[in-house]
Design a protein around this motif. Structure first.
Motif, PDB file in Angstrom:
ATOM      1  N   GLY A 149      62.634  -5.806   3.941  1.00  0.00           N
ATOM      2  CA  GLY A 149      62.949  -4.585   2.886  1.00  0.00           C
ATOM      3  C   GLY A 149      64.262  -5.001   2.097  1.00  0.00           C
ATOM      4  N   SER A 150      64.570  -6.106   2.222  1.00  0.00           N
ATOM      5  CA  SER A 150      66.095  -6.490   1.262  1.00  0.00           C
ATOM      6  C   SER A 150      65.716  -7.979   0.755  1.00  0.00           C
ATOM      7  CB  SER A 150      67.300  -6.457   2.175  1.00  0.00           C
ATOM      8  OG  SER A 150      68.506  -6.657   1.391  1.00  0.00           O
ATOM      9  N   SER A 151      66.036  -8.986   1.533  1.00  0.00           N
ATOM     10  CA  SER A 151      65.981 -10.329   0.962  1.00  0.00           C
ATOM     11  C   SER A 151      65.444 -11.235   1.524  1.00  0.00           C
ATOM     12  CB  SER A 151      67.539 -10.649   0.589  1.00  0.00           C
ATOM     13  OG  SER A 151      68.217 -10.679   1.899  1.00  0.00           O
ATOM     14  N   ILE A 152      65.107 -12.191   1.035  1.00  0.00           N
ATOM     15  CA  ILE A 152      64.369 -13.661   1.583  1.00  0.00           C
ATOM     16  C   ILE A 152      64.963 -14.818   1.038  1.00  0.00           C
ATOM     17  CG2 ILE A 152      62.234 -13.777   0.366  1.00  0.00           C
ATOM     18  CD1 ILE A 152      60.807 -14.443   2.791  1.00  0.00           C
ATOM     19  N   ARG A 153      65.066 -15.953   1.790  1.00  0.00           N
ATOM     20  CA  ARG A 153      65.500 -17.375   1.010  1.00  0.00           C
ATOM     21  C   ARG A 153      64.186 -18.160   1.955  1.00  0.00           C
ATOM     22  NH1 ARG A 153      69.993 -20.256   2.594  1.00  0.00           N
ATOM     23  NH2 ARG A 153      69.980 -19.221   4.484  1.00  0.00           N
ATOM     24  N   THR A 154      63.709 -18.946   1.022  1.00  0.00           N
ATOM     25  CA  THR A 154      62.873 -19.856   1.300  1.00  0.00           C
ATOM     26  C   THR A 154      62.909 -21.230   0.685  1.00  0.00           C
ATOM     27  OG1 THR A 154      61.257 -19.313  -0.444  1.00  0.00           O
ATOM     28  CG2 THR A 154      60.977 -18.006   1.403  1.00  0.00           C
ATOM     29  N   VAL A 155      61.943 -22.193   1.089  1.00  0.00           N
ATOM     30  CA  VAL A 155      62.166 -23.537   0.761  1.00  0.00           C
ATOM     31  C   VAL A 155      61.005 -24.082   0.120  1.00  0.00           C
ATOM     32  CG1 VAL A 155      62.771 -25.951   1.471  1.00  0.00           C
ATOM     33  CG2 VAL A 155      64.229 -24.269   2.449  1.00  0.00           C
ATOM     34  N   LYS A 156      60.968 -24.903  -0.807  1.00  0.00           N
ATOM     35  CA  LYS A 156      59.820 -25.467  -1.380  1.00  0.00           C
ATOM     36  C   LYS A 156      60.265 -26.860  -1.974  1.00  0.00           C
ATOM     37  CE  LYS A 156      56.118 -26.645  -3.875  1.00  0.00           C
ATOM     38  NZ  LYS A 156      55.467 -27.678  -3.101  1.00  0.00           N
ATOM     39  N   ALA A 157      59.590 -27.861  -1.151  1.00  0.00           N
ATOM     40  CA  ALA A 157      59.802 -29.266  -1.288  1.00  0.00           C
ATOM     41  C   ALA A 157      58.761 -29.826  -2.388  1.00  0.00           C
ATOM     42  CB  ALA A 157      59.893 -30.226  -0.249  1.00  0.00           C
ATOM     43  N   VAL A 158      59.272 -30.350  -3.617  1.00  0.00           N
ATOM     44  CA  VAL A 158      58.431 -30.678  -4.638  1.00  0.00           C
ATOM     45  C   VAL A 158      58.219 -32.090  -4.305  1.00  0.00           C
ATOM     46  CG1 VAL A 158      57.796 -31.141  -7.016  1.00  0.00           C
ATOM     47  CG2 VAL A 158      59.283 -28.964  -6.215  1.00  0.00           C
ATOM     48  N   THR A 159      56.875 -32.535  -4.366  1.00  0.00           N
ATOM     49  CA  THR A 159      56.459 -34.085  -4.023  1.00  0.00           C
ATOM     50  C   THR A 159      55.553 -34.549  -4.901  1.00  0.00           C
ATOM     51  OG1 THR A 159      54.581 -33.605  -2.750  1.00  0.00           O
ATOM     52  CG2 THR A 159      56.630 -33.547  -1.380  1.00  0.00           C
ATOM     53  N   LEU A 160      55.627 -35.985  -5.181  1.00  0.00           N
ATOM     54  CA  LEU A 160      54.866 -36.455  -5.972  1.00  0.00           C
ATOM     55  C   LEU A 160      53.421 -36.558  -5.545  1.00  0.00           C
ATOM     56  CD1 LEU A 160      55.081 -38.008  -8.788  1.00  0.00           C
ATOM     57  CD2 LEU A 160      55.303 -40.193  -7.398  1.00  0.00           C
ATOM     58  N   GLY A 161      53.094 -36.211  -4.332  1.00  0.00           N
ATOM     59  CA  GLY A 161      51.749 -36.288  -3.839  1.00  0.00           C
ATOM     60  C   GLY A 161      51.256 -34.860  -4.196  1.00  0.00           C
ATOM     61  N   GLU A 162      51.695 -33.818  -4.977  1.00  0.00           N
ATOM     62  CA  GLU A 162      51.084 -32.530  -5.267  1.00  0.00           C
ATOM     63  C   GLU A 162      49.890 -32.937  -6.369  1.00  0.00           C
ATOM     64  OE1 GLU A 162      53.511 -29.244  -5.648  1.00  0.00           O
ATOM     65  OE2 GLU A 162      55.208 -30.586  -4.660  1.00  0.00           O
ATOM     66  N   PRO A 163      48.816 -32.117  -6.275  1.00  0.00           N
ATOM     67  CA  PRO A 163      47.489 -32.481  -7.396  1.00  0.00           C
ATOM     68  C   PRO A 163      47.821 -32.633  -8.707  1.00  0.00           C
ATOM     69  CG  PRO A 163      47.103 -30.489  -5.929  1.00  0.00           C
ATOM     70  CD  PRO A 163      48.580 -31.060  -5.443  1.00  0.00           C
ATOM     71  N   TRP A 164      48.715 -31.645  -9.080  1.00  0.00           N
ATOM     72  CA  TRP A 164      49.206 -31.611 -10.475  1.00  0.00           C
ATOM     73  C   TRP A 164      49.775 -32.913 -11.080  1.00  0.00           C
ATOM     74  CZ3 TRP A 164      48.949 -27.393  -7.474  1.00  0.00           C
ATOM     75  CH2 TRP A 164      50.021 -27.243  -6.673  1.00  0.00           C
ATOM     76  N   TYR A 165      50.265 -33.774 -10.108  1.00  0.00           N
ATOM     77  CA  TYR A 165      50.917 -35.002 -10.861  1.00  0.00           C
ATOM     78  C   TYR A 165      49.838 -36.085 -10.523  1.00  0.00           C
ATOM     79  CZ  TYR A 165      55.324 -32.945 -10.367  1.00  0.00           C
ATOM     80  OH  TYR A 165      56.440 -32.149 -10.431  1.00  0.00           O
ATOM     81  N   ALA A 166      48.633 -35.901  -9.970  1.00  0.00           N
ATOM     82  CA  ALA A 166      47.686 -36.850  -9.527  1.00  0.00           C
ATOM     83  C   ALA A 166      47.195 -37.911 -10.775  1.00  0.00           C
ATOM     84  CB  ALA A 166      46.472 -36.357  -8.912  1.00  0.00           C
ATOM     85  N   HIS A 167      46.974 -37.203 -11.815  1.00  0.00           N
ATOM     86  CA  HIS A 167      46.220 -37.943 -13.147  1.00  0.00           C
ATOM     87  C   HIS A 167      47.152 -38.075 -14.252  1.00  0.00           C
ATOM     88  CE1 HIS A 167      42.666 -37.939 -10.860  1.00  0.00           C
ATOM     89  NE2 HIS A 167      42.783 -36.755 -10.718  1.00  0.00           N
ATOM     90  N   LEU A 168      48.523 -38.295 -14.120  1.00  0.00           N
ATOM     91  CA  LEU A 168      49.505 -38.264 -14.927  1.00  0.00           C
ATOM     92  C   LEU A 168      49.380 -39.631 -15.469  1.00  0.00           C
ATOM     93  CD1 LEU A 168      52.713 -36.072 -14.367  1.00  0.00           C
ATOM     94  CD2 LEU A 168      50.879 -35.613 -15.978  1.00  0.00           C
ATOM     95  N   PRO A 169      49.334 -39.937 -16.873  1.00  0.00           N
ATOM     96  CA  PRO A 169      49.682 -41.558 -17.330  1.00  0.00           C
ATOM     97  C   PRO A 169      50.912 -42.249 -16.830  1.00  0.00           C
ATOM     98  CG  PRO A 169      49.368 -39.969 -19.184  1.00  0.00           C
ATOM     99  CD  PRO A 169      49.512 -39.176 -17.830  1.00  0.00           C
ATOM    100  N   ALA A 170      51.103 -43.438 -16.721  1.00  0.00           N
ATOM    101  CA  ALA A 170      52.197 -43.893 -16.426  1.00  0.00           C
ATOM    102  C   ALA A 170      53.123 -43.475 -17.493  1.00  0.00           C
ATOM    103  CB  ALA A 170      51.925 -45.506 -16.546  1.00  0.00           C
ATOM    104  N   GLY A 171      54.446 -43.264 -17.088  1.00  0.00           N
ATOM    105  CA  GLY A 171      55.490 -42.846 -18.308  1.00  0.00           C
ATOM    106  C   GLY A 171      55.553 -41.373 -18.483  1.00  0.00           C
TER     107      GLY A 171
END
Length: 167
Positions: free
Chosen positions: A33-55
């Motif tokens: 009913g007031s507040s929360i603190r959460t964690v999200k670790a960003v990793t290179l293994g996430e699908p949005w990074y899968a098909h990025l071209p080199a560089g």
């Protein structure tokens, strides 16, 4: 004698999201009913990074940063004592999301969400996301609403073959 602190909820107990769209890893602390603190670790293994071209730039998509923060708000809303049963939580809007710094793979984000106003069927949140001591995003207002599940997907007549197969 000290009293043990209440156990923190598991993310998957309160949110319907699953891989790849579950964007919160852990609850650090919560005051229902007031507040929360959460964690999200960003990793290179996430699908949005899968098909990025080199560089290609590896900036975490801003839309996913907002989604991750919003899932943290959803966790807080789901844990509210007076959350109506049989209700579905819906994202309503976000206003004044300011992106201060880019986020990259390897960054561990801490989302800090506060309830600024709670109504009978809607909750307004505000807060920030941090990478260590640096603020990477500020959200002035995010609105979520609760609606009866039966109104969102009413029972179809038994003669409707699409809805019948859907069950």
């Amino acid at each position: 004698m000290t009293t043990a602190a209440p156990a923190l909820p598991q993310v998957t107990d309160l949110l319907p999201h699953r891989y790849p769209m579950l964007l919160v890893d852990r609850v650090l602390d919560m005051v229902p009913g007031s507040s929360i603190r959460t964690v999200k670790a960003v990793t290179l293994g996430e699908p949005w990074y899968a098909h990025l071209p080199a560089g290609a730039p590896l900036d975490y998509p801003r839309s996913l940063l907002v989604e991750s923060w919003g899932q943290s708000a959803g966790l807080l809303a789901s844990a509210m004592a007076d959350t109506p049963q049989g209700q579905v939580m819906l994202f309503g809007s976000v206003a004044d999301a300011v992106f201060h710094l880019p986020v990259h793979p390897g960054d561990v984000l801490e989302h800090r969400v506060r309830i600024s106003r709670a109504l009978a069927d809607s909750v307004v949140f505000e807060g920030t996301s941090h990478r260590g001591e640096e603020t990477v995003m500020t959200v002035s207002s995010m609105v979520m609403a609760f609606r009866p599940a039966t109104l969102l997907r009413p029972e179809a007549p038994a003669t409707d073959p699409v809805r019948k197969a859907d069950r």
